[in-house]
Structures are given as C-alpha cells and as structure tokens.
Motif scaffolding. Structure first.
Motif, PDB file in Angstrom:
ATOM      1  N   THR A  96      -0.104  25.468   4.920  1.00 13.85           N
ATOM      2  CA  THR A  96       0.203  26.705   4.956  1.00 13.85           C
ATOM      3  C   THR A  96      -0.154  27.399   3.425  1.00 13.85           C
ATOM      4  O   THR A  96      -0.017  26.627   2.493  1.00 13.85           O
ATOM      5  CB  THR A  96       1.654  27.083   5.190  1.00 13.85           C
ATOM      6  OG1 THR A  96       1.916  26.734   6.336  1.00 13.85           O
ATOM      7  CG2 THR A  96       1.964  28.673   5.057  1.00 13.85           C
ATOM      8  N   CYS A  97      -0.863  28.427   3.215  1.00 14.13           N
ATOM      9  CA  CYS A  97      -1.228  29.120   2.122  1.00 14.13           C
ATOM     10  C   CYS A  97      -0.423  30.307   2.386  1.00 14.13           C
ATOM     11  O   CYS A  97      -0.446  31.230   3.162  1.00 14.13           O
ATOM     12  CB  CYS A  97      -2.687  29.293   2.064  1.00 14.13           C
ATOM     13  SG  CYS A  97      -3.171  30.262   0.719  1.00 14.13           S
ATOM     14  N   LEU A 153     -16.915  19.854  10.363  1.00 18.39           N
ATOM     15  CA  LEU A 153     -15.517  19.880  10.580  1.00 18.39           C
ATOM     16  C   LEU A 153     -15.089  20.687  11.583  1.00 18.39           C
ATOM     17  O   LEU A 153     -13.729  20.574  12.091  1.00 18.39           O
ATOM     18  CB  LEU A 153     -14.664  19.724   9.228  1.00 18.39           C
ATOM     19  CG  LEU A 153     -14.880  18.704   8.334  1.00 18.39           C
ATOM     20  CD1 LEU A 153     -14.210  19.225   7.152  1.00 18.39           C
ATOM     21  CD2 LEU A 153     -14.143  17.212   8.830  1.00 18.39           C
ATOM     22  N   LYS A 154     -15.823  21.574  12.096  1.00 20.58           N
ATOM     23  CA  LYS A 154     -15.542  22.608  13.048  1.00 20.58           C
ATOM     24  C   LYS A 154     -14.584  22.174  14.122  1.00 20.58           C
ATOM     25  O   LYS A 154     -13.766  22.814  14.615  1.00 20.58           O
ATOM     26  CB  LYS A 154     -16.867  23.179  13.532  1.00 20.58           C
ATOM     27  CG  LYS A 154     -16.429  24.530  14.610  1.00 20.58           C
ATOM     28  CD  LYS A 154     -17.765  25.245  14.994  1.00 20.58           C
ATOM     29  CE  LYS A 154     -17.544  26.500  15.705  1.00 20.58           C
ATOM     30  NZ  LYS A 154     -18.871  27.091  15.836  1.00 20.58           N
ATOM     31  N   SER A 155     -15.044  20.863  14.903  1.00 24.53           N
ATOM     32  CA  SER A 155     -14.442  20.497  16.039  1.00 24.53           C
ATOM     33  C   SER A 155     -12.685  19.961  15.822  1.00 24.53           C
ATOM     34  O   SER A 155     -11.918  19.970  16.676  1.00 24.53           O
ATOM     35  CB  SER A 155     -15.004  19.249  16.703  1.00 24.53           C
ATOM     36  OG  SER A 155     -14.910  18.185  15.711  1.00 24.53           O
ATOM     37  N   ARG A 156     -12.368  19.966  14.347  1.00 20.68           N
ATOM     38  CA  ARG A 156     -11.137  19.610  13.950  1.00 20.68           C
ATOM     39  C   ARG A 156     -10.226  20.311  13.550  1.00 20.68           C
ATOM     40  O   ARG A 156      -9.242  20.277  13.158  1.00 20.68           O
ATOM     41  CB  ARG A 156     -11.084  18.415  13.127  1.00 20.68           C
ATOM     42  CG  ARG A 156     -12.033  16.978  13.741  1.00 20.68           C
ATOM     43  CD  ARG A 156     -12.130  16.169  12.729  1.00 20.68           C
ATOM     44  NE  ARG A 156     -10.954  15.613  11.877  1.00 20.68           N
ATOM     45  CZ  ARG A 156     -10.673  15.121  10.597  1.00 20.68           C
ATOM     46  NH1 ARG A 156     -11.706  15.009  10.089  1.00 20.68           N
ATOM     47  NH2 ARG A 156      -9.484  14.847  10.161  1.00 20.68           N
ATOM     48  N   LEU A 157     -10.884  21.489  13.004  1.00 19.17           N
ATOM     49  CA  LEU A 157     -10.124  22.767  12.023  1.00 19.17           C
ATOM     50  C   LEU A 157      -9.817  23.929  12.884  1.00 19.17           C
ATOM     51  O   LEU A 157     -10.551  24.362  13.869  1.00 19.17           O
ATOM     52  CB  LEU A 157     -11.081  23.223  10.940  1.00 19.17           C
ATOM     53  CG  LEU A 157     -11.385  22.139   9.754  1.00 19.17           C
ATOM     54  CD1 LEU A 157     -12.436  22.570   9.153  1.00 19.17           C
ATOM     55  CD2 LEU A 157     -10.226  21.675   9.411  1.00 19.17           C
ATOM     56  N   THR A 158      -8.636  24.588  12.558  1.00 19.79           N
ATOM     57  CA  THR A 158      -8.211  25.680  13.295  1.00 19.79           C
ATOM     58  C   THR A 158      -7.505  26.513  11.929  1.00 19.79           C
ATOM     59  O   THR A 158      -6.712  25.958  11.590  1.00 19.79           O
ATOM     60  CB  THR A 158      -7.089  25.542  14.453  1.00 19.79           C
ATOM     61  OG1 THR A 158      -7.737  24.763  15.220  1.00 19.79           O
ATOM     62  CG2 THR A 158      -6.963  27.113  14.911  1.00 19.79           C
ATOM     63  N   ILE A 159      -7.958  27.850  11.809  1.00 17.35           N
ATOM     64  CA  ILE A 159      -7.625  28.760  10.860  1.00 17.35           C
ATOM     65  C   ILE A 159      -7.033  29.867  11.414  1.00 17.35           C
ATOM     66  O   ILE A 159      -7.456  30.569  12.354  1.00 17.35           O
ATOM     67  CB  ILE A 159      -8.578  29.087   9.892  1.00 17.35           C
ATOM     68  CG1 ILE A 159      -7.749  29.604   8.536  1.00 17.35           C
ATOM     69  CG2 ILE A 159      -9.682  29.817  10.363  1.00 17.35           C
ATOM     70  CD1 ILE A 159      -8.604  29.785   7.050  1.00 17.35           C
ATOM     71  N   VAL A 189      -1.719  32.091   5.570  1.00 17.13           N
ATOM     72  CA  VAL A 189      -2.711  31.590   6.290  1.00 17.13           C
ATOM     73  C   VAL A 189      -2.397  30.168   6.769  1.00 17.13           C
ATOM     74  O   VAL A 189      -2.016  29.358   5.728  1.00 17.13           O
ATOM     75  CB  VAL A 189      -4.294  31.732   5.469  1.00 17.13           C
ATOM     76  CG1 VAL A 189      -5.111  30.881   6.322  1.00 17.13           C
ATOM     77  CG2 VAL A 189      -4.504  33.200   5.445  1.00 17.13           C
ATOM     78  N   VAL A 190      -2.750  29.641   7.850  1.00 19.39           N
ATOM     79  CA  VAL A 190      -2.510  28.423   8.246  1.00 19.39           C
ATOM     80  C   VAL A 190      -3.661  27.528   8.776  1.00 19.39           C
ATOM     81  O   VAL A 190      -4.532  28.135   9.330  1.00 19.39           O
ATOM     82  CB  VAL A 190      -1.350  28.239   9.424  1.00 19.39           C
ATOM     83  CG1 VAL A 190      -1.358  26.811   9.974  1.00 19.39           C
ATOM     84  CG2 VAL A 190      -0.234  28.827   8.897  1.00 19.39           C
ATOM     85  N   LEU A 191      -3.931  26.505   8.139  1.00 21.94           N
ATOM     86  CA  LEU A 191      -4.861  25.581   8.498  1.00 21.94           C
ATOM     87  C   LEU A 191      -4.545  24.197   9.234  1.00 21.94           C
ATOM     88  O   LEU A 191      -3.585  23.562   8.660  1.00 21.94           O
ATOM     89  CB  LEU A 191      -5.874  25.187   7.321  1.00 21.94           C
ATOM     90  CG  LEU A 191      -7.043  24.150   7.619  1.00 21.94           C
ATOM     91  CD1 LEU A 191      -8.055  25.146   8.075  1.00 21.94           C
ATOM     92  CD2 LEU A 191      -7.576  23.422   6.261  1.00 21.94           C
TER      93      LEU A 191
END
Lengths: 124, 110
Positions: A21-22, A65-71, A80-82
């Motif tokens: 979390t940011c 890394l697109k397949s592993r990331l959600t923002i 903002v949550v990653l």
C-alpha cells in the motif's frame, strides 16, 4: 507538501501474493494529470519500473510482469495498492511508490516525488 | 526487449565536469523519449534531477544539466562536489505508458 509512504509485509513466502500500500498526502489522485507509480530495486541492483495508475483509473504495467501485477486506487483514502502474485526469491527488493506528473501533449510522465521504500524479502 | 544502457561506473575529480550518458540497445535516444534522471545515494530513495530531457526539478542546482548528445541522453555535472558521489539512473519513456530504467551509473568523486 507531497509525501508518500509504502507499507506491507517485510517477509513473504514463495508462491504467496504480495500486497503493498502506498499512502500519500499533499495531492489527490482525482486531480487531472496526476498518477502514482511503483518501482522496485533488488539489493545492489538497478531500479525497475513496475506499474502506474492515473487519476482517470488508466493503468499500465511492465510488460515482463504484467501477468502478475494489479494496481488499484482508493481516492477517498489517498492510497494506491499494488499486488504481485506468485512471489519468488528473485522478487526480493525495496519497493518504492512515486508521484507522477503526466504530460497531456505527449502522454509521457516522470516521477517527481518518492516514498522512502519498503524492503520485501521472499523466503521460505 | 529494449535495453536502456548507462556506463556502469564513472569517476570525476572534485570541481571537474562529467557527462553520463543514457542510450538504447537498438536505436537513438531523442527528446521524444522524454529522458529523466534520478540520483540515489546508498540506503536512500531516488531524487529527481532532470525531466523532459533538460528541465531541472525544483531545488536541483544548475550545475546539473540534461541534454541530447549524439544518439544518447546525457546528464552533465559541472563543478562536481563530494556529495555528488551517488548512483545515477536515467529513465526513457517508451510510449503507451511504459517507462524503462537504465542500469545506473555509479559516480565516484575523487
């Protein structure tokens, strides 16, 4: 005064999902032309851009890394949550979030304010 | 995959001038890549120095300047000081919201 601070677990196990979390102040993510990005840095290595989210909820991810990331963003909480799935020891790094200023004419942007970073270790 | 290249290390004498560069593994860097530069000392978060090729971020001394030199982006430090000893990273904007960091240059002032 713009400040950002990263928070999350310091240790995760391989295959687990990391949630960072940011939390920021001094700006609103509902303001046009503003974004927040995530960047990481393995110990002793270079910075690596991961993802960003804009005021209009447009999201971009590193192709590798697109397949592993959600923002995602929560404008009301100024957060903002990653999330990063399937964590591996090679994902051990300091993770930074940064304020983004966006240029409409070009679609480009730069990072102008940075959080202090949070070290995440991936180990069983 | 596009690789952003930087010199791994560089040294400069106190008071001297040094130019660090940022290139592409394939092709030339132009202003349309909107190069930006960041300074990082050990254990600290990066600090923004230059964006959009040659615009200094707020509070950055004018001895830091950015440009395009030949087919690369460049960061020039004029009158190097001891506390300029840091890692310097460039970032190139690749379009479609994607940015790529270079591998960084470790600058020694001695």
């Amino acid at each position: 005064q713009i400040t950002l601070k990263e928070s999350g677990p310091t240790l995760v196990k391989p295959t687990q999902t990391l949630t960072l979390t940011c939390t920021f102040s001094g700006f609103s993510l509902s303001t046009s032309g503003v974004g927040v990005g995530w960047i990481r840095q393995p110990p002793g290595k270079a910075l690596e851009w991961l993802a960003l989210i804009y005021w209009d909820d447009d999201k971009r991810y590193s192709p590798s890394l697109k397949s592993r990331l959600t923002i995602t963003k929560d404008t009301s909480k100024n957060q903002v949550v990653l999330t990063m799935t399937n964590m591996d020891p090679v994902d051990t790094a300091t993770y930074y979030c940064a304020h983004i200023t966006y240029y409409y004419a070009s679609g480009s942007y730069y990072f102008d304010y940075w959080g202090q970073g949070t070290l995440v270790t991936v180990s069983s | 995959q596009t690789v952003v290249t930087q010199e791994p290390s560089f040294s400069v004498s106190p008071g001297g001038t040094v130019t660090l560069t940022c290139g592409l593994s394939s092709g030339s860097v132009s202003p349309s890549y909107y190069p930006s530069w960041y300074q990082q000392t050990p254990g600290q978060a990066p600090r923004t120095l230059i964006y959009s090729t040659n615009t200094r971020s707020s509070g950055v001394p004018d001895r830091f300047s950015g440009s395009i030199l030949g087919n690369k982006a460049a960061l020039t430090i004029t009158g190097a000081q001891a506390d300029d000893e840091s890692d310097y990273y460039c970032v190139l904007y690749m379009g479609s919201g994607i940015s790529v960091f270079g591998g960084g240059t470790k600058l020694t002032v001695l």
